[in-house]
Design a protein around this motif. Structure first.
Motif, PDB file in Angstrom:
ATOM      1  N   TRP A   6       0.268  -1.211  -0.159  1.00  0.00           N
ATOM      2  CA  TRP A   6      -0.548   0.006   0.190  1.00  0.00           C
ATOM      3  C   TRP A   6       1.092   1.050  -0.083  1.00  0.00           C
ATOM      4  O   TRP A   6       0.711   1.998   0.112  1.00  0.00           O
ATOM      5  CB  TRP A   6      -1.349  -0.046   1.540  1.00  0.00           C
ATOM      6  CG  TRP A   6      -1.870  -0.849   1.519  1.00  0.00           C
ATOM      7  CD1 TRP A   6      -2.225  -2.447   0.858  1.00  0.00           C
ATOM      8  CD2 TRP A   6      -3.473  -0.752   1.749  1.00  0.00           C
ATOM      9  NE1 TRP A   6      -2.860  -2.424   1.230  1.00  0.00           N
ATOM     10  CE2 TRP A   6      -3.809  -2.194   2.257  1.00  0.00           C
ATOM     11  CE3 TRP A   6      -3.483   0.118   2.633  1.00  0.00           C
ATOM     12  CZ2 TRP A   6      -5.155  -1.832   2.339  1.00  0.00           C
ATOM     13  CZ3 TRP A   6      -4.812   0.588   3.157  1.00  0.00           C
ATOM     14  CH2 TRP A   6      -6.364  -0.790   2.596  1.00  0.00           C
ATOM     15  N   SER A   7       2.057   1.638   0.530  1.00  0.00           N
ATOM     16  CA  SER A   7       2.697   2.143   0.606  1.00  0.00           C
ATOM     17  C   SER A   7       3.320   3.312  -0.307  1.00  0.00           C
ATOM     18  O   SER A   7       2.886   4.254  -0.478  1.00  0.00           O
ATOM     19  CB  SER A   7       4.408   2.210   0.493  1.00  0.00           C
ATOM     20  OG  SER A   7       4.826   1.519   0.342  1.00  0.00           O
ATOM     21  N   SER A   8       3.530   2.683  -1.797  1.00  0.00           N
ATOM     22  CA  SER A   8       3.311   3.925  -2.914  1.00  0.00           C
ATOM     23  C   SER A   8       1.975   4.229  -2.876  1.00  0.00           C
ATOM     24  O   SER A   8       1.926   5.049  -3.837  1.00  0.00           O
ATOM     25  CB  SER A   8       3.621   3.245  -4.100  1.00  0.00           C
ATOM     26  OG  SER A   8       2.942   1.589  -4.152  1.00  0.00           O
ATOM     27  N   ASP A   9       0.826   3.653  -2.746  1.00  0.00           N
ATOM     28  CA  ASP A   9      -0.536   4.131  -3.095  1.00  0.00           C
ATOM     29  C   ASP A   9      -0.944   5.279  -2.329  1.00  0.00           C
ATOM     30  O   ASP A   9      -1.792   6.037  -2.965  1.00  0.00           O
ATOM     31  CB  ASP A   9      -1.745   3.043  -2.993  1.00  0.00           C
ATOM     32  CG  ASP A   9      -1.313   1.382  -3.473  1.00  0.00           C
ATOM     33  OD1 ASP A   9      -1.086   1.549  -4.806  1.00  0.00           O
ATOM     34  OD2 ASP A   9      -1.627   0.503  -4.131  1.00  0.00           O
ATOM     35  N   VAL A  10      -0.198   5.378  -1.099  1.00  0.00           N
ATOM     36  CA  VAL A  10      -1.049   6.143  -0.375  1.00  0.00           C
ATOM     37  C   VAL A  10       0.162   7.301   0.362  1.00  0.00           C
ATOM     38  O   VAL A  10      -0.039   8.298   0.271  1.00  0.00           O
ATOM     39  CB  VAL A  10      -1.657   5.456   1.063  1.00  0.00           C
ATOM     40  CG1 VAL A  10      -2.891   4.501   1.024  1.00  0.00           C
ATOM     41  CG2 VAL A  10      -0.551   4.977   2.246  1.00  0.00           C
ATOM     42  N   CYS A  11       1.279   7.239   0.117  1.00  0.00           N
ATOM     43  CA  CYS A  11       2.240   8.167   0.788  1.00  0.00           C
ATOM     44  C   CYS A  11       3.061   8.821  -0.426  1.00  0.00           C
ATOM     45  O   CYS A  11       4.167   7.351  -0.675  1.00  0.00           O
ATOM     46  CB  CYS A  11       3.025   7.356   1.723  1.00  0.00           C
ATOM     47  SG  CYS A  11       4.311   8.386   2.311  1.00  0.00           S
ATOM     48  N   SER A  12       2.917   9.246  -1.145  1.00  0.00           N
ATOM     49  CA  SER A  12       3.931  10.053  -1.679  1.00  0.00           C
ATOM     50  C   SER A  12       5.337   9.983  -2.108  1.00  0.00           C
ATOM     51  O   SER A  12       6.532   9.796  -2.947  1.00  0.00           O
ATOM     52  CB  SER A  12       3.229  10.539  -3.096  1.00  0.00           C
ATOM     53  OG  SER A  12       2.895  12.101  -2.289  1.00  0.00           O
ATOM     54  N   SER A  13       6.109  10.428  -0.696  1.00  0.00           N
ATOM     55  CA  SER A  13       7.443  10.717  -0.484  1.00  0.00           C
ATOM     56  C   SER A  13       7.319  10.447   0.805  1.00  0.00           C
ATOM     57  O   SER A  13       7.096  10.703   1.855  1.00  0.00           O
ATOM     58  CB  SER A  13       7.302  12.452  -0.440  1.00  0.00           C
ATOM     59  OG  SER A  13       8.877  12.513   0.423  1.00  0.00           O
ATOM     60  N   SER A  58      -8.299   5.701  -0.963  1.00  0.00           N
ATOM     61  CA  SER A  58      -7.723   6.881  -1.295  1.00  0.00           C
ATOM     62  C   SER A  58      -9.051   7.679  -1.183  1.00  0.00           C
ATOM     63  O   SER A  58      -9.281   8.719  -0.081  1.00  0.00           O
ATOM     64  CB  SER A  58      -8.076   7.205  -2.140  1.00  0.00           C
ATOM     65  OG  SER A  58      -8.816   7.654  -3.930  1.00  0.00           O
ATOM     66  N   THR A  64      -2.416  11.387   4.191  1.00  0.00           N
ATOM     67  CA  THR A  64      -1.199  11.131   4.930  1.00  0.00           C
ATOM     68  C   THR A  64      -0.463  11.795   3.407  1.00  0.00           C
ATOM     69  O   THR A  64      -0.294  10.333   2.411  1.00  0.00           O
ATOM     70  CB  THR A  64      -0.405  10.663   5.293  1.00  0.00           C
ATOM     71  OG1 THR A  64      -1.361  10.631   6.697  1.00  0.00           O
ATOM     72  CG2 THR A  64       0.917  10.652   5.686  1.00  0.00           C
ATOM     73  N   LYS A  65       0.572  12.604   2.976  1.00  0.00           N
ATOM     74  CA  LYS A  65       1.224  12.674   1.453  1.00  0.00           C
ATOM     75  C   LYS A  65       3.215  12.044   1.624  1.00  0.00           C
ATOM     76  O   LYS A  65       3.135  11.237   0.358  1.00  0.00           O
ATOM     77  CB  LYS A  65       1.719  13.889   1.016  1.00  0.00           C
ATOM     78  CG  LYS A  65      -0.375  14.022   1.018  1.00  0.00           C
ATOM     79  CD  LYS A  65      -0.777  13.700  -0.336  1.00  0.00           C
ATOM     80  CE  LYS A  65      -2.400  13.532  -0.576  1.00  0.00           C
ATOM     81  NZ  LYS A  65      -2.889  12.623  -0.622  1.00  0.00           N
ATOM     82  N   SER A  66       3.373  12.934   3.082  1.00  0.00           N
ATOM     83  CA  SER A  66       4.328  12.723   3.238  1.00  0.00           C
ATOM     84  C   SER A  66       5.211  11.774   4.749  1.00  0.00           C
ATOM     85  O   SER A  66       4.344  12.267   5.366  1.00  0.00           O
ATOM     86  CB  SER A  66       5.814  13.773   2.489  1.00  0.00           C
ATOM     87  OG  SER A  66       5.676  14.800   3.470  1.00  0.00           O
TER      88      SER A  66
END
Length: 184
Positions: A6-13, A58, A64-66
């Protein structure tokens, strides 16, 4: 169950800082943890336990973006904050002093447990700041417990009641999940 990463789907940085690099805790951390693979795995663990039936992540997850992990000398163990710089930015501050005191046989699991606990705070809702702090901390420790990362010093006890926070609340939530929930 969503499964997968899931990490790349919800947290871009995802970023990482050690300030400074010289304390023994920094060496211990770097020798026991491959952060580039561990951190995304920890995020997936957290989201899987917090949002086990989310089909549209989403629409259900906090924005949480980063997430920035900062290792630094400080008192205590760790804490998580939302930064003022941008919406959805979180920082986890983890004590190099604490890391340096972890025994070698517990180092990898304790680092993982603390990071899972703190990552919960990056992705959990808090009832628009109305949720009792004992429940917020208890949910974070419940995810740590579900992930198999409870430290050996945790004890099941009713002292202080279910809302005492941390592992006391975690064990209560585990009991609820086992006896009244779906047990997943």
């Amino acid at each position: 169950d969503r499964g997968g990463d899931w990490s790349s789907d919800v947290c871009s940085s995802i970023s990482f800082q050690i300030n400074p690099l010289t304390p023994p805790g920094a060496t211990s951390f770097l020798s026991s943890t491959t952060i580039s693979t561990a951190f995304p795995t920890f995020i997936t663990t957290v989201l899987t336990h917090l949002y086990v039936s989310a089909t549209e992540p989403s629409t259900h997850l906090p924005p949480t973006k980063s997430v920035t992990l900062i290792l630094q000398p400080m008192d205590g163990v760790a804490y998580t904050i939302g930064t003022q710089a941008s919406d959805g930015a979180k920082e986890i501050h983890f004590s190099l002093d604490y890391i340096s005191r972890i025994s070698a046989d517990r180092l990898k699991d304790e680092i993982a447990g603390v990071l899972v606990h703190e990552l919960v705070h990056c992705f959990q809702y808090n009832g628009l700041n109305t949720c009792p702090s004992g429940l917020i901390e208890g949910v974070a420790d419940w995810v740590r417990l579900k992930a198999g990362l409870a430290p050996p010093h945790w004890k099941r006890s009713t002292d202080g009641g279910w809302a005492a926070g941390y592992e006391k609340t975690a064990f209560f939530l585990e009991w609820l999940d086992t006896t009244r929930g779906d047990g997943k």
